[in-house]
Design a protein around this motif. Sequence first.
Motif, short mmCIF file in Angstrom:
data_model
loop_
_atom_site.label_atom_id
_atom_site.label_comp_id
_atom_site.label_asym_id
_atom_site.label_seq_id
_atom_site.Cartn_x
_atom_site.Cartn_y
_atom_site.Cartn_z
N ARG A 1 -9.52 16.23 28.15
CA ARG A 1 -10.07 15.22 27.24
C ARG A 1 -10.20 15.78 25.82
NH1 ARG A 1 -13.53 14.31 32.13
NH2 ARG A 1 -12.72 12.41 33.11
N GLN A 2 -10.52 17.06 25.71
CA GLN A 2 -10.62 17.66 24.38
C GLN A 2 -9.26 17.78 23.70
OE1 GLN A 2 -12.80 21.33 24.93
NE2 GLN A 2 -14.66 20.26 25.57
N PRO B 1 -16.82 21.57 35.39
CA PRO B 1 -16.48 20.36 34.63
C PRO B 1 -15.45 20.62 33.53
CG PRO B 1 -18.71 21.12 34.11
CD PRO B 1 -18.24 21.90 35.30
N LYS B 2 -15.35 21.86 33.09
CA LYS B 2 -14.41 22.22 32.03
C LYS B 2 -12.97 21.88 32.42
CE LYS B 2 -13.37 26.14 28.97
NZ LYS B 2 -11.91 26.15 29.12
N ASP C 1 -12.65 18.40 31.32
CA ASP C 1 -13.06 18.27 29.92
C ASP C 1 -12.02 18.86 28.98
OD1 ASP C 1 -15.37 17.03 30.69
OD2 ASP C 1 -16.63 18.82 30.53
N ASP C 2 -11.33 19.92 29.41
CA ASP C 2 -10.29 20.52 28.58
C ASP C 2 -9.21 19.50 28.23
OD1 ASP C 2 -11.52 22.95 28.51
OD2 ASP C 2 -10.14 23.95 29.89
#
Length: 321
Positions: free
Chosen positions: A202-203, A195-196, A199-200
């Motif tokens: 989005r972060q 998922p990272k 997610d990266d």
Amino acid sequence: MPYQPKDSFESPRFCGVRTFMRLPYVEHLDAGEPIDFAVVGVPFDTGQSYRSGARFGPAHIRDFSVLLRPYHPQQDINVFDYVSGIDYGDLPVVPGYIEETYRRMVEGLTPLLDRSIVPIVLGGDHSITLGELRAVAKRYGPVGLIHFDSHSDTWDSYFGQKYNHGTPFRRAAEEGLLAPERVIQVGMRGPLYGPKDLDDARQLGFAVYTTDDLLAMGIPEMIRLIRERVGSGPTFLSFDIDFLDPVYAPGTGTPEVAGVTVAQAQQLVRGLAGLNIVAYDLVEVLPAYDSGQITAAAAANVVYEFIALLALQKRGGHRDG
């Protein structure tokens, strides 16, 4: 007379040196008519991680583009009534040396941007977008981004390297080339390492939508979200050909199944009329895997949609296609 394609009723399409859409090949920007846009090849593929060969992408796209015609029926516009365009040739990349290639890209694109000529870059792999964004940010400061792709390209490194086609948008964010609140990525799909991977992005502050998101909400809603996200500020549009399903774009370096059709991609791009898009690219076309010029046809027609957007901006107003 503005720069426009050769008349195919006077000169057969198979004649002459291949330029995009048979536009004049112009190397010296002060030598003639005003110029609104320039098609620029960046034949660099050292940043690819699986299939290589996208260095031949610009020539492959140009080869098919001779079939394009000036009148856009869906937008009801003869594009060259409103814009003057050239083929600027290819920038002198350095195979195997990505950072030197970036330096040369900034050097080569800056004269266009300084004259408010919109670059439309043909790749090459997606690593080249970092070089483009460095040049664009010199002219406009941090820009918004509309990114059509099946991959987010926001890894921190790949094979321990910071610069390749999986990392350009993380580097761009770190270098302050992007306004993260005005960045939107559309089309992510396929198996991930975890998922990272999304997610990266989005972060970093990016809005990220998968292909499943797009198909569930529909194209009109996605267009609304894109327009809302990027607003009226200067924006870069980057289109990775693997945004399309490999049925429509088999000639690419890292294909992912279950993508959109060419018609859906055209509708998305047409829906961006009126936005302040200051530079474009289309990347990751790989001729060696392109049977019957299927990918080249899709790529050339997407670039044609870019040119139509510029013409609509010059004319003012548009019809949704």
